[in-house]
Enzyme design. Structure first.
Site, PDB file in Angstrom:
ATOM      1  N   ILE A 101     -27.517 -21.944  40.974  1.00 50.94           N
ATOM      2  CA  ILE A 101     -26.789 -22.942  40.198  1.00 50.94           C
ATOM      3  C   ILE A 101     -25.877 -22.284  39.173  1.00 50.94           C
ATOM      4  CG2 ILE A 101     -27.046 -24.787  38.488  1.00 50.94           C
ATOM      5  CD1 ILE A 101     -29.550 -25.697  39.973  1.00 50.94           C
ATOM      6  N   ASP A 147     -31.466  -8.412  30.129  1.00 50.37           N
ATOM      7  CA  ASP A 147     -32.710  -9.160  30.244  1.00 50.37           C
ATOM      8  C   ASP A 147     -32.711 -10.186  29.114  1.00 50.37           C
ATOM      9  OD1 ASP A 147     -35.244 -10.177  30.285  1.00 50.37           O
ATOM     10  OD2 ASP A 147     -36.288  -8.243  30.103  1.00 50.37           O
ATOM     11  N   ASN A 186     -28.107 -21.796  30.985  1.00 51.94           N
ATOM     12  CA  ASN A 186     -28.556 -22.088  32.343  1.00 51.94           C
ATOM     13  C   ASN A 186     -29.808 -21.315  32.745  1.00 51.94           C
ATOM     14  OD1 ASN A 186     -28.111 -22.738  35.408  1.00 51.94           O
ATOM     15  ND2 ASN A 186     -28.067 -20.501  35.289  1.00 51.94           N
ATOM     16  N   TYR A 189     -43.008 -25.249  32.943  1.00 54.76           N
ATOM     17  CA  TYR A 189     -41.581 -25.416  33.213  1.00 54.76           C
ATOM     18  C   TYR A 189     -41.067 -26.713  32.602  1.00 54.76           C
ATOM     19  CZ  TYR A 189     -37.228 -25.622  35.913  1.00 54.76           C
ATOM     20  OH  TYR A 189     -35.907 -25.693  36.293  1.00 54.76           O
ATOM     21  N   LYS A 245     -38.173 -27.227  29.669  1.00 58.28           N
ATOM     22  CA  LYS A 245     -36.967 -28.022  29.909  1.00 58.28           C
ATOM     23  C   LYS A 245     -36.935 -29.274  29.026  1.00 58.28           C
ATOM     24  CE  LYS A 245     -34.994 -25.454  33.044  1.00 58.28           C
ATOM     25  NZ  LYS A 245     -33.681 -24.804  32.770  1.00 58.28           N
ATOM     26  N   ILE A 302     -32.029 -29.273  44.240  1.00 54.28           N
ATOM     27  CA  ILE A 302     -30.823 -28.529  44.626  1.00 54.28           C
ATOM     28  C   ILE A 302     -31.226 -27.421  45.602  1.00 54.28           C
ATOM     29  CG2 ILE A 302     -28.831 -27.222  43.816  1.00 54.28           C
ATOM     30  CD1 ILE A 302     -28.934 -30.090  42.739  1.00 54.28           C
TER      31      ILE A 302
END
Length: 241
Positions: free
Chosen positions: A19, A55, A81, A145, A149, A178
């Protein structure tokens, strides 16, 4: 300085592939000079000259990379991102993974904004776009996760309020599902759970990095100066209902 005359320099974290690469390519097509920050070299050769291999979980290295980018002038578009997924059902969640995920998925967003927003203010405005995820609506095996987010998405609304007077908009795109290598790594193709995800997309297909990049391009456009604090789900309708 008017929004349309802002310097066209953009930073995309994690823009080497998937992405992030789609976003970086689209911004380049839109006339931005794109600086990719990633631990890997961009797959697209046109992005390599301005890329910084770093990193992003290392705050010292990340700071140095951003300061190097700023030597070229102010950055008025920041695309946060970069992110990793550590799938695990609730009973298997390891607290030792908390720092790893938060230090890559969340901390670089704060660090990059702290370094780049002063230049946006001097330039007269800017754009910050967060790549979050449809997972903020809930998904099994995504405790850490979704936590990262969700934090980004909530933080973006706070920044939208605080930075609005500076002409800086802050918005989110929330993709899913995606078709990228990262998706297939975390959702095995032969697993019934994965088949259920794909079959449940109302649009009848998986999304592409270009689909996400379209939304990012909209938020980054100088003409989108009255839109802030928003989240667009780029998910083929899976977030509806």
């Amino acid at each position: 300085m008017t929004q349309s005359s802002l310097p066209r320099h953009a930073v995309v974290t994690g823009g080497a592939h998937n992405i992030g690469l789609g976003i970086a390519r689209r911004l380049q097509e839109d006339g931005w000079r794109v600086f990719v920050l990633d631990i890997q070299e961009p797959e697209d050769a046109t992005l390599r000259a301005d890329a910084q291999l770093v990193d992003l979980s290392d705050p010292v290295a990340t700071t140095a990379a951003l300061e190097h980018v700023l030597k070229n002038g102010p950055v008025t578009c920041l695309i946060n991102n970069v992110g990793i997924v550590k799938p695990a059902p609730f009973d298997a969640v390891e607290l030792s993974d908390f720092d790893r995920i938060m230090h890559l998925n969340l901390r670089p967003s704060i660090l990059a904004a702290k370094l780049l927003v002063p230049g946006m203010r001097t330039a007269g405005g800017g754009r910050i776009v967060m790549n979050t995820s449809r997972v903020t609506k809930g998904k099994i095996d995504r405790t850490l996760y979704s936590a990262s987010k969700g934090a980004i998405q909530s933080m973006a609304r706070t920044w939208a309020l605080e930075l609005a007077r500076d002409g800086i908009t802050v918005n989110c795109v929330a993709p899913g599902p995606i078709a990228t290598s990262a998706f297939w790594e975390n959702n095995p193709k032969d697993a019934p759970e994965t088949r259920a995800i794909v079959d449940a997309v109302p649009m009848g297909r998986m999304g592409t990095p270009e689909d996400v990049a379209q939304a990012v391009s909209f938020f980054a456009d100088p003409r989108s100066s009255f839109i802030t604090g928003q989240t667009v789900f780029v998910c083929g309708g899976t977030a509806v209902g």
